[in-house]
Design an enzyme around this catalytic site. Structure first.
Site, PDB file in Angstrom:
ATOM      1  CB  CYS A  88     -15.389  11.974   4.744  1.00 28.37           C
ATOM      2  SG  CYS A  88     -15.232  12.006   2.943  1.00 28.37           S
ATOM      3  CB  CYS A 124      -8.042  14.017   1.262  1.00 31.84           C
ATOM      4  SG  CYS A 124      -9.507  13.270   0.498  1.00 31.84           S
ATOM      5  CG  PHE A 167      -1.996  -1.050   1.169  1.00 30.42           C
ATOM      6  CD1 PHE A 167      -1.706  -2.377   1.448  1.00 30.42           C
ATOM      7  CD2 PHE A 167      -3.286  -0.713   0.797  1.00 30.42           C
ATOM      8  CE1 PHE A 167      -2.684  -3.359   1.367  1.00 30.42           C
ATOM      9  CE2 PHE A 167      -4.278  -1.689   0.719  1.00 30.42           C
ATOM     10  CZ  PHE A 167      -3.970  -3.014   0.994  1.00 30.42           C
ATOM     11  CG  HIS A 222      -7.845  -4.230   6.841  1.00 26.69           C
ATOM     12  ND1 HIS A 222      -8.952  -4.145   6.025  1.00 26.69           N
ATOM     13  CD2 HIS A 222      -7.632  -2.982   7.308  1.00 26.69           C
ATOM     14  CE1 HIS A 222      -9.375  -2.892   5.990  1.00 26.69           C
ATOM     15  NE2 HIS A 222      -8.601  -2.176   6.765  1.00 26.69           N
ATOM     16  CD  GLU A 269      -8.045   1.172  -1.725  1.00 27.05           C
ATOM     17  OE1 GLU A 269      -7.760   1.925  -0.768  1.00 27.05           O
ATOM     18  OE2 GLU A 269      -8.222  -0.052  -1.613  1.00 27.05           O
ATOM     19  CB  CYS A 314     -11.930  10.786   7.093  1.00 27.64           C
ATOM     20  SG  CYS A 314     -10.347  10.275   6.398  1.00 27.64           S
ATOM     21  CG  ASP A 315     -10.805   5.456  10.201  1.00 25.80           C
ATOM     22  OD1 ASP A 315     -10.555   5.541   8.978  1.00 25.80           O
ATOM     23  OD2 ASP A 315     -11.166   4.395  10.744  1.00 25.80           O
ATOM     24  CB  THR A 316      -7.324   7.626   6.376  1.00 24.79           C
ATOM     25  OG1 THR A 316      -8.283   6.600   6.163  1.00 24.79           O
ATOM     26  CG2 THR A 316      -6.003   7.253   5.723  1.00 24.79           C
TER      27      THR A 316
END
Ligand code: SF4
Length: 191
Positions: free
Chosen positions: A34, A30, A24, A185, A96, A37-39
């Site tokens: 959102c 970004c 990855f 995951h 993605e 969003c937890d990224t």
């Protein structure tokens, strides 16, 4: 020059390729914000495309699949050279994206679109799969934006039980069109 958040080797947990080992490459930044969003896609380092390829090789060895994610990878001006460099290294490139920005892609690149606010028609038409996030409601309004043959996954946000029930019921109500995607995951505590 690419702006990056992280590069790691794991197993794709979501969508049509769930269970497939992949490296990855998370690009920084970004164009949306959102609420769920937890990224962490904040900028951690810069790298040229050939340096990313070298890191992919170092982490994943001969792993064929590389996922470009974010954040929003299509925002990067050098995303094209990165895709080309990975393909030249023999990798199968997956992207993605939230689908806001139109981007021409080689035919062998797998495009996952997860629409949030806006969706560019060209990206909807190009999508190999769609991933709709179920966050206290099922966003069925996106379905008709994708071609009839495009697989559409409902993915419960955060695997939360309430969202899982909503998604589970919705796929049963639309069995010919929808599939359930869980973040597998997270079941095993990996990224
Ligand atoms: S589009 Fe994706 S990465 Fe960007 S804010 Fe929304 S959930 Fe986070």
């Amino acid at each position: 020059m690419l702006q990056l958040a992280e590069i790691f080797y794991s197993v794709q947990g979501e969508g049509a390729h769930a269970g497939t080992p992949a490296v990855f490459v998370r690009l920084a930044g970004c164009n949306l914000n959102c609420r769920f969003c937890d990224t962490d896609y904040s900028l951690k380092f810069f790298a040229h495309a050939d340096e990313v390829v070298a890191r992919v090789r170092e982490l994943g060895g001969a792993c064929p699949m590389v996922v470009l994610t974010g954040g929003e990878p299509t925002m990067q001006p050098d995303i094209g050279p990165l895709i080309d460099a990975l393909r030249a290294d023999g990798r199968r490139v997956h992207i993605e994206s939230n689908g806001v920005i139109a981007l021409d892609l080689p035919n062998d690149v797998w495009l996952t679109i997860s629409p949030k606010e806006r969706l560019h028609p060209a990206q909807a038409a190009r999508a190999n799969e769609a991933k709709l996030i179920v966050d206290e409601r099922v966003p069925l309004e996106w379905i008709e934006r994708f071609a009839p043959g495009t697989p559409i996954f409902l993915q419960p946000e955060g695997n939360k039980p309430k969202n899982v029930v909503l998604a589970y019921d919705a796929v049963k109500a639309h069995p010919a069109r929808l599939r359930l995607s869980l973040q597998t995951h997270k079941f095993i505590g990996v990224r």
